[in-house]
Design a protein around this motif. Structure first.
Motif, short mmCIF file in Angstrom:
data_model
loop_
_atom_site.label_atom_id
_atom_site.label_comp_id
_atom_site.label_asym_id
_atom_site.label_seq_id
_atom_site.Cartn_x
_atom_site.Cartn_y
_atom_site.Cartn_z
N ARG A 98 -64.80 -17.37 9.07
CA ARG A 98 -65.81 -16.46 8.53
C ARG A 98 -65.54 -15.07 9.06
O ARG A 98 -65.45 -14.86 10.26
CB ARG A 98 -67.22 -16.91 8.94
CG ARG A 98 -68.33 -16.00 8.39
CD ARG A 98 -69.71 -16.56 8.70
NE ARG A 98 -69.95 -16.71 10.12
CZ ARG A 98 -70.33 -15.70 10.92
NH1 ARG A 98 -70.46 -14.47 10.44
NH2 ARG A 98 -70.55 -15.92 12.20
N SER A 99 -65.38 -14.12 8.16
CA SER A 99 -65.10 -12.75 8.57
C SER A 99 -66.31 -12.15 9.28
O SER A 99 -67.43 -12.66 9.17
CB SER A 99 -64.72 -11.89 7.36
OG SER A 99 -65.86 -11.71 6.53
N ASN A 100 -66.09 -11.05 10.00
CA ASN A 100 -67.20 -10.39 10.69
C ASN A 100 -67.82 -9.29 9.84
O ASN A 100 -68.52 -8.43 10.34
CB ASN A 100 -66.74 -9.83 12.04
CG ASN A 100 -65.58 -8.87 11.89
OD1 ASN A 100 -65.19 -8.51 10.77
ND2 ASN A 100 -65.01 -8.45 13.01
N TYR A 101 -67.55 -9.31 8.55
CA TYR A 101 -68.14 -8.35 7.61
C TYR A 101 -68.61 -9.11 6.38
O TYR A 101 -68.22 -10.26 6.13
CB TYR A 101 -67.13 -7.28 7.21
CG TYR A 101 -65.87 -7.83 6.57
CD1 TYR A 101 -65.79 -8.05 5.20
CD2 TYR A 101 -64.75 -8.14 7.35
CE1 TYR A 101 -64.66 -8.57 4.61
CE2 TYR A 101 -63.60 -8.66 6.77
CZ TYR A 101 -63.56 -8.88 5.41
OH TYR A 101 -62.43 -9.40 4.83
N THR A 102 -69.46 -8.48 5.59
CA THR A 102 -69.89 -9.03 4.30
C THR A 102 -69.35 -8.13 3.20
O THR A 102 -68.78 -7.07 3.47
CB THR A 102 -71.43 -9.07 4.21
OG1 THR A 102 -71.94 -7.72 4.25
CG2 THR A 102 -72.03 -9.88 5.35
N ASP A 103 -69.51 -8.55 1.96
CA ASP A 103 -69.16 -7.64 0.88
C ASP A 103 -70.31 -6.65 0.69
O ASP A 103 -71.30 -6.69 1.43
CB ASP A 103 -68.82 -8.40 -0.41
CG ASP A 103 -70.04 -8.93 -1.16
OD1 ASP A 103 -71.15 -8.93 -0.60
OD2 ASP A 103 -69.89 -9.35 -2.31
N ASP A 233 -62.53 -0.16 5.39
CA ASP A 233 -62.33 -0.01 6.83
C ASP A 233 -62.53 -1.33 7.57
O ASP A 233 -62.04 -1.51 8.69
CB ASP A 233 -63.27 1.05 7.41
CG ASP A 233 -62.85 2.46 7.03
OD1 ASP A 233 -61.65 2.65 6.74
OD2 ASP A 233 -63.70 3.36 7.02
N HIS A 234 -63.25 -2.25 6.95
CA HIS A 234 -63.49 -3.57 7.56
C HIS A 234 -62.60 -4.65 6.96
O HIS A 234 -62.36 -5.68 7.59
CB HIS A 234 -64.96 -3.97 7.39
CG HIS A 234 -65.91 -3.07 8.11
ND1 HIS A 234 -67.20 -2.86 7.68
CD2 HIS A 234 -65.75 -2.32 9.22
CE1 HIS A 234 -67.81 -2.01 8.51
NE2 HIS A 234 -66.94 -1.67 9.44
N LEU A 235 -62.12 -4.42 5.76
CA LEU A 235 -61.31 -5.42 5.06
C LEU A 235 -59.92 -5.52 5.67
O LEU A 235 -59.28 -4.51 5.98
CB LEU A 235 -61.18 -5.02 3.58
CG LEU A 235 -60.48 -6.00 2.65
CD1 LEU A 235 -61.31 -7.28 2.49
CD2 LEU A 235 -60.24 -5.34 1.29
N PHE A 239 -55.47 -7.88 2.46
CA PHE A 239 -56.11 -7.66 1.17
C PHE A 239 -56.15 -6.16 0.84
O PHE A 239 -57.02 -5.70 0.11
CB PHE A 239 -57.53 -8.24 1.19
CG PHE A 239 -57.57 -9.69 1.57
CD1 PHE A 239 -57.16 -10.67 0.67
CD2 PHE A 239 -58.01 -10.09 2.82
CE1 PHE A 239 -57.18 -12.01 1.02
CE2 PHE A 239 -58.04 -11.42 3.18
CZ PHE A 239 -57.62 -12.39 2.28
N ASP A 240 -55.20 -5.43 1.43
CA ASP A 240 -55.07 -3.98 1.23
C ASP A 240 -56.24 -3.19 1.81
O ASP A 240 -56.57 -2.10 1.33
CB ASP A 240 -54.90 -3.64 -0.26
CG ASP A 240 -53.47 -3.92 -0.73
OD1 ASP A 240 -52.58 -4.06 0.13
OD2 ASP A 240 -53.26 -4.00 -1.95
N GLY A 241 -56.84 -3.74 2.88
CA GLY A 241 -57.84 -3.00 3.62
C GLY A 241 -57.21 -2.26 4.78
O GLY A 241 -55.98 -2.24 4.93
N ASN A 242 -58.03 -1.66 5.63
CA ASN A 242 -57.52 -0.84 6.74
C ASN A 242 -57.64 -1.51 8.11
O ASN A 242 -57.29 -0.91 9.12
CB ASN A 242 -58.28 0.50 6.78
CG ASN A 242 -58.14 1.27 5.48
OD1 ASN A 242 -57.07 1.26 4.86
ND2 ASN A 242 -59.20 1.94 5.05
#
Length: 332
Positions: A98-103, A233-235, A239-242
């Motif tokens: 489970r990621s530490n961010y949501t959509d 910034d959280h992705l 998935f091409d996030g930062n």
């Protein structure tokens, strides 16, 4: 109520009901289920029953039968009793977490990396999946009831996947966690995966199948989709996030152990009064049950029209039919 709100699956749509009718259906299911106590009573909140009704196109008898089967499964399998120590070995490679961010809609995000599969046992893999479904639900915000799956195919080959596990996974998710999946993004799947996905189509119901979308990092539409769904910034960079922080099993284990401590109170809580859940422009609520397979697996990266119609390009879009909202925002 207008006739267009009473369309049924015969013409390609799930029946839509106003809130009063939804509540009436929920009450009918409660009568068919009969008196409940303990965890079963907590599980059978209005929101939970509403999900089973939506999964069965508001057919009371079918929804009640489905819910009874889940209650039997939960009583035997006891998913709420699974703890981190029971699945820690499966978790070592970070194949699901489970990621530490949501959509941007507040939906819990589960990251999956099939290339990191480290187990051959169906029993262990399903137990691990169930643990994460329960954990994701535990961490949903009060106004949200669905989650997003991000599947990273980097390093994937067909040895990482099993028809048997796929079939059992589909069964558990569709029969015992209805309407929990908001969207599943398959990111950079190789060509060899597409025939497999076509092959497993018969074991997926139409609504689930329509929530699975292919995205590719070299497509501009995909980039726009990810930007509108996630804070880059959280992705993760996969998935091409930062975000470039690597998965740390030790830190993650501590986080899950803390989550495990919340479980007892979760199952002894009082059910809050019914309320309208958050109106998210998900594929589930936009593209309702359909008999047509013509565009079941149309790649969102190939069709800007399909992206616009599902609301993915505009996270603030409010085109979801307000008559088919959840009756309750309770987590279960």
């Amino acid at each position: 109520m207008s006739e267009d709100l009473k369309k049924t699956a015969s013409n390609g749509h799930v029946k839509m009901l106003i809130p009063e009718e939804q509540q009436g259906k929920i009450n009918e299911v409660k009568k068919l289920i009969g008196p409940l106590s303990g965890k079963a009573l907590v599980y059978c909140s209005d929101a939970s029953i509403s999900r089973y009704l939506r999964a069965r196109s508001w057919n009371v008898k079918k929804a009640a039968k489905m819910l009874k089967q889940t209650l039997k499964w939960r009583a035997e399998y006891k998913p709420e009793e699974i703890r981190w120590e029971d699945v820690a070995e499966e978790a070592e490679t970070g194949k699901i977490y489970r990621s530490n961010y949501t959509d941007k809609h507040g939906r819990t995000v589960l990251v999956m990396r099939p290339a990191r599969q480290n187990s051959k046992t169906t029993k262990g893999q399903i137990k691990y999946l169930v643990y994460y479904m329960e954990n994701a639900i535990l961490n949903l915000s009060p106004e949200q009831e669905q989650m997003v799956w991000l599947v990273d195919f980097q390093g994937f080959n067909m040895s990482h996947i099993s028809i048997k596990v796929t079939r059992e996974t589909a069964h558990v998710l569709q029969e015992h966690y209805p309407e929990r999946l908001g969207l599943a993004i398959l990111y950079n799947p190789p060509k060899i995966f597409e025939p497999f996905f076509t092959m497993v189509k018969p074991i997926l119901d139409t609504k689930t199948y329509n929530k699975v979308k292919f995205c590719y990092s070299d497509d501009q539409n995909t980039k726009k989709i990810m930007e509108n769904l996630f804070d880059l910034d959280h992705l993760e960079s996969a998935f091409d996030g930062n975000e470039n922080t690597p998965f740390d099993i030790n830190k993650y284990a501590e986080r899950m152990k803390e989550d495990d401590k919340k479980i007892p109170s979760f199952w002894t809580r009082e059910i809050s009064p019914s309320s309208v859940a958050n109106d998210v422009p998900s594929l589930d609520s936009i593209k309702l049950d359909t008999d047509s397979d013509a565009s079941d697996n149309e790649k969102i990266v190939r069709s800007s029209d399909s992206v616009t119609n599902t609301g993915l390009m505009d996270p603030d879009q409010n085109s979801v039919n307000h008559e088919d909202r959840n009756v309750s925002a309770a987590v279960h």
